[in-house]
Enzyme design. Structure first.
Site, mmCIF file in Angstrom:
data_model
loop_
_atom_site.group_PDB
_atom_site.id
_atom_site.type_symbol
_atom_site.label_atom_id
_atom_site.label_comp_id
_atom_site.label_asym_id
_atom_site.label_seq_id
_atom_site.Cartn_x
_atom_site.Cartn_y
_atom_site.Cartn_z
ATOM 1 C CG ASP A 50 15.409 13.144 -7.718
ATOM 2 O OD1 ASP A 50 15.432 12.367 -6.760
ATOM 3 O OD2 ASP A 50 16.222 13.093 -8.663
ATOM 4 C CD GLU B 26 21.538 10.355 -0.718
ATOM 5 O OE1 GLU B 26 20.743 10.706 -1.625
ATOM 6 O OE2 GLU B 26 22.767 10.514 -0.791
ATOM 7 N N GLY C 257 25.399 11.200 -12.364
ATOM 8 C CA GLY C 257 26.089 11.714 -13.549
ATOM 9 C C GLY C 257 26.819 10.610 -14.295
ATOM 10 C CB THR D 203 23.343 7.740 -15.879
ATOM 11 O OG1 THR D 203 22.059 8.324 -15.979
ATOM 12 C CG2 THR D 203 24.126 7.942 -17.172
ATOM 13 N N GLY E 30 18.624 9.587 -14.536
ATOM 14 C CA GLY E 30 18.462 10.984 -14.929
ATOM 15 C C GLY E 30 19.337 11.396 -16.092
ATOM 16 C CB THR E 31 23.050 11.715 -16.312
ATOM 17 O OG1 THR E 31 23.125 12.297 -15.006
ATOM 18 C CG2 THR E 31 24.087 12.346 -17.207
HETATM 19 P P1 13P Z 1 21.875 9.692 -12.811
HETATM 20 O O1 13P Z 1 21.764 11.097 -13.280
HETATM 21 O O2 13P Z 1 23.279 9.256 -12.550
HETATM 22 O O3 13P Z 1 21.127 8.736 -13.672
HETATM 23 O O4 13P Z 1 21.157 9.659 -11.369
HETATM 24 C C1 13P Z 1 19.846 10.084 -11.263
HETATM 25 C C2 13P Z 1 19.422 10.151 -9.855
HETATM 26 O O5 13P Z 1 19.877 9.431 -9.000
HETATM 27 C C3 13P Z 1 18.376 11.141 -9.562
HETATM 28 O O6 13P Z 1 18.118 11.240 -8.196
#
Ligand code: 13P
Length: 285
Positions: free
Chosen positions: A82, A134, A181, A211, A232-233
């Site tokens: 990632d 991206e 985040g 998130t 992720g977060t």
């Molecule tokens: P979040 O941490 O906001 O869920 O985003 C995760 C993400 O996009 C990882 O590339």
């Protein structure tokens, strides 16, 4: 069953109108939780390693761990690097056996972003890996990548098309109003922008910053063409909260670490199960 690349894991997303969750992991138990949730729901799944996770474990150990877990289940599992801001790291990850890498040169000028992406795509093709890039700039904080509100740039459909035509990338992360985040205020997703991008591009589209996005917004994103959704977060918090909580519950004399870490597996599985159902990727294999 299978340890696959990104193209393969996303293969039926548009035809069958679902998205595959790409879940960031930070240890062993959370990978188990993620894969177990997907296996029980018969869903394809992506596990994502950030650059800090790569420096913590090392590329080869990550490949060994994820391949081992993937071999124990009957669903397609893709290991993804990632947000790599380094072309070299993408190449090393491909060589080590990652099925997918993201080259994130989105903070650079368009021509440089295109140049880096072309280089990684050419390399990945030789080894059967897939590539995500991206265009535009998703805001918020993602480890070493900090994008303040003023610098966050929504993707323009024309730019996305130009980028795809030049790179032929497998998947493209587009900025449509989410941020990495925790959100300080409700995210406002630009769905008509997503529709326009979807109409112009043949590659898979990726939503970052999962998130804090509502289930309704996720469902609309899937309906309007997102194939991969990153979370992720939220899982990071589930992981650390589980350890914190469990440490309070077990006796201080307890020395079996499994009595503490088992909660990570259980709680991550629950959180990922919810996301899989929202993304409609259950029963898709
Ligand atoms: P979040 O941490 O906001 O869920 O985003 C995760 C993400 O996009 C990882 O590339």
């Amino acid at each position: 069953m299978s340890y696959v690349n990104l193209k393969e894991v996303l293969r039926n997303t548009r035809k069958e109108n679902f998205a595959v969750g790409a879940f960031n992991f930070n240890g062993y138990e959370d990978v188990q939780g993620i894969v177990n949730a997907a296996a029980k729901l018969r869903s394809p799944v992506i596990v994502s390693a950030s650059m800090s996770v790569v420096s913590y474990f090392g590329l080869k150990q990550i490949v060994g761990m994820v391949k081992g877990i993937a071999e124990s289940v009957e669903i397609p599992v893709c290991l993804h690097l990632d947000h790599s801001t380094s072309v070299e790291l993408c190449k090393e990850a491909i060589l080590a056996g990652f099925g997918s890498v993201m080259i994130d040169s989105s903070s650079k000028k368009m021509e440089e972003n295109i140049k880096d992406t072309i280089e990684v795509v050419a390399y990945a093709r030789k080894y059967g890996s897939s590539v995500e890039a991206e265009i535009g700039h998703v805001g918020g904080v993602e480890e070493n990548i900090v994008v303040c509100e003023e610098d966050a740039l929504l993707t323009t459909p024309q730019e996305a098309k130009e980028f795809y035509d030049a790179t032929k990338v497998d998947a493209l992360a587009v900025a449509i109003g989410t941020a990495h985040g925790f959100y300080k205020k409700e995210p406002k997703i630009d769905f008509s922008r997503l529709e326009k991008i979807r109409a112009l591009l043949p590659c898979h589209l990726v939503l970052h910053g999962g998130t804090g996005v509502s289930d309704e917004d996720f469902k609309l994103c899937v309906e309007k063409g997102m194939s991969k959704i990153n979370v992720g977060t939220e899982l990071k918090k589930v992981y650390t909260d589980s350890i914190r909580q469990q440490c309070k519950l077990v006796s201080e004399k307890e020395i079996d670490p499994k009595k503490i870490t088992k909660e990570v597996k259980v709680n991550i599985e629950k959180a990922v199960t919810n996301k899989i159902l929202v993304f409609s990727s259950n029963d898709k294999i």
